[in-house]
Enzyme design. Structure first.
Site, PDB file in Angstrom:
ATOM      1  N   LYS A  72       0.841  -1.193   0.000  1.00  0.00           N
ATOM      2  CA  LYS A  72       0.000   0.000   0.000  1.00  0.00           C
ATOM      3  C   LYS A  72       0.878   1.246   0.000  1.00  0.00           C
ATOM      4  CE  LYS A  72      -3.394   2.199   3.109  1.00  0.00           C
ATOM      5  NZ  LYS A  72      -4.121   1.995   4.393  1.00  0.00           N
ATOM      6  N   SER A 148      -8.739   2.695   4.431  1.00  0.00           N
ATOM      7  CA  SER A 148      -7.866   3.336   3.467  1.00  0.00           C
ATOM      8  C   SER A 148      -7.059   2.352   2.627  1.00  0.00           C
ATOM      9  CB  SER A 148      -6.902   4.290   4.189  1.00  0.00           C
ATOM     10  OG  SER A 148      -6.039   3.583   5.065  1.00  0.00           O
ATOM     11  N   SER A 172      -9.013   0.569   8.614  1.00  0.00           N
ATOM     12  CA  SER A 172      -8.533   0.574   7.236  1.00  0.00           C
ATOM     13  C   SER A 172      -8.085  -0.773   6.680  1.00  0.00           C
ATOM     14  CB  SER A 172      -7.383   1.579   7.090  1.00  0.00           C
ATOM     15  OG  SER A 172      -7.863   2.884   7.241  1.00  0.00           O
TER      16      SER A 172
END
Length: 480
Positions: A72, A148, A172
């Site tokens: 990520k 996220s 997230s």
């Protein structure tokens, strides 16, 4: 054997690793499947912000040696690769070194093929950054993939990679797991290293780990990366056996609490409630005891403390990047709600931040008492199945910082408190809506008890298996 895309997509990371170890397939065949799927599917879902020209180096002796993986674009980073935090402010920033966790991904044999999309600085429950394209849900490309860690969630659910890095400061990992039909474990605070750039991310609210499709991948990956790194501020007690061994055994009768309505009073979709109630019935069928109850929480004090901690950390994060790049933070390079959080965070007094830490201590102690009498708490992960893109707009200039916080945690009203308490929490996709969308259910464990969650998860996986990949890879449907 010759590895087809169907063969590749049908296997989890452990299955692919077994093929590689037995030399039934070559690393180049596996990589060709991953890169080909990324090339064909990423334009439909925008999961990756970058597919590397060459995968990153990895340990050939690692348990997942040669298995495709992704990181990520937030917190965890690799030396020499961009680390842009989903923001125009960070555009072009290149990491000078591997984080401690990045080193462990390499040591585990993970073959990192690219960076997945993140919302700006991670303070968002969807991944639709102004700096990039909106990440689309592989189960329905008109819907969001969560945040996220939405890019990682979409990449795994679409079949491009069997697992991917993710992190969680308010939900997230669990939110994208719920939206995309994945296994999402938020680890205990201190279980996985965050350094060397930070000791505690978001003042202890945020943790690092991954999104997977299966419990065994989750357990084996946690075995590979858990434990303190040099200079970590504290050490959490290690398990007495490996996580993969633990999840092969049953946990014994558990005392589980069922909670279907959040402390905030936010509305919850009936299909989410149905999913939580189904999870409770499944647990009962396994011999576990269910009680409808929940720990008490002063929600207003909690959300004020969470908001205070988050906006001060957003302010610090933005200032750090601004100092690094020489750019002045403004609405020209920040989304409206990020800018609002940045400004408010800079005005927070030290006494207010200390009050937030005091509230966090009170909540943590209170919840610990509740979990003395309960092994597990079952809740919906989020308040509704994945909603349409645009439902959460981080660039809405009409919202104050506090209104943005409330909007995020109205959508995800069950997750953030366990970032404050530091407890492990696992989202599992054990239910579906009538239209086939995943419904994620959250299972919260006692502090440090990831092994119990993995044992229960494996039990549920066996009696109520879930689809491990969305049909997007084979249908080749175009975006509406």
């Amino acid at each position: 054997m010759s590895l087809s895309r169907a063969d590749y997509v049908s296997r989890d990371a452990t299955g692919i690793a077994e093929l590689l170890r037995s030399r039934q397939v070559s690393p180049s065949e596996v990589l060709e499947c991953a890169i080909g799927l990324a090339r064909d599917l990423n334009p439909k879902i925008n999961a990756f912000v970058e597919v590397f020209d060459e995968p990153l180096s990895y340990d050939r002796d690692g348990i997942f040696s040669g298995v495709p993986f992704a990181i990520k674009d937030l917190i965890c980073h690799a030396a020499g690769k961009k680390n842009e935090n989903g923001s125009r402010l960070s555009k072009g920033v290149v990491a000078a070194h591997d984080t401690d966790l990045m080193k462990r991904w390499r040591e585990a044999g993970c073959r990192t093929i690219g960076r997945t999309a993140a919302p700006e600085f991670g303070y968002c429950a969807t991944t639709e950054p102004v700096a990039g394209k909106p990440v689309r849900n592989p189960w329905d490309v008109r819907r969001m993939a969560g945040g996220s860690s939405g890019g990682s969630g979409a990449a795994v659910a679409a079949g491009i990679v069997p697992f991917a890095h993710a992190n969680d400061g308010g939900g997230s990992i669990r939110i994208p797991a719920a939206c995309n039909g994945l296994v999402g474990l938020k680890t205990s605070r201190g279980r996985v290293p965050l350094g060397p750039d930070v000791g505690e991310a978001v003042n202890g609210l945020a943790v690092e780990f991954a999104l997977t499709r299966t419990i065994r991948d989750c357990a084996a990956l946690l075995d590979a990366v858990h434990g303190p790194a040099v200079g970590d501020p504290y050490q959490i007690q290690s398990p007495t056996s490996s996580y993969i061994d633990a999840c092969r055994s049953t946990p014994g009768p558990l005392r589980a609490a069922l909670m279907t309505h959040p402390w905030s009073g936010a509305p919850v979709n009936e299909q989410m409630i149905e999913g939580a109630e189904l999870a409770a019935r499944l647990c009962e069928s396994l011999g576990h005891e269910i009680e409808v109850c929940a720990p008490a929480l002063d929600y207003e004090a909690f959300i004020e403390a969470t908001h205070t901690i988050w906006v001060t950390c957003v302010h610090h994060f933005v200032k750090s990047v601004a100092n690094q790049t020489g750019r002045l933070p403004s609405l020209d390079n920040l989304e409206a709600t990020t800018f609002a959080c940045f400004k408010e965070g800079g005005e927070i007094r030290a006494s207010a931040l200390q009050a937030a830490f005091s509230t966090a201590n009170e909540v943590t102690r209170s919840f610990a008492q509740f979990f003395l009498g309960h092994d597990i708490l079952i809740t919906p992960t989020i308040a509704t199945p994945a909603p349409p893109l645009g439902t959460l707009n981080a660039n809405d200039s009409t919202l104050s910082a506090r209104q943005w916080t409330e909007r995020i945690f109205t959508f995800a009203p069950f997750t953030a408190v366990f970032n404050m308490t530091g407890q492990p929490a696992l989202s599992l996709p054990i239910h579906r809506t009538q239209s086939g969308l995943p419904v994620g259910i959250q299972f919260v464990g006692r502090p440090g008890a990831e092994h119990t969650l993995l044992q229960l998860g494996r039990q549920l996986e066996e009696i109520a298996p879930w689809p491990t990949v969305a049909p997007l890879w084979s249908s080749q449907r175009s975006v509406d």
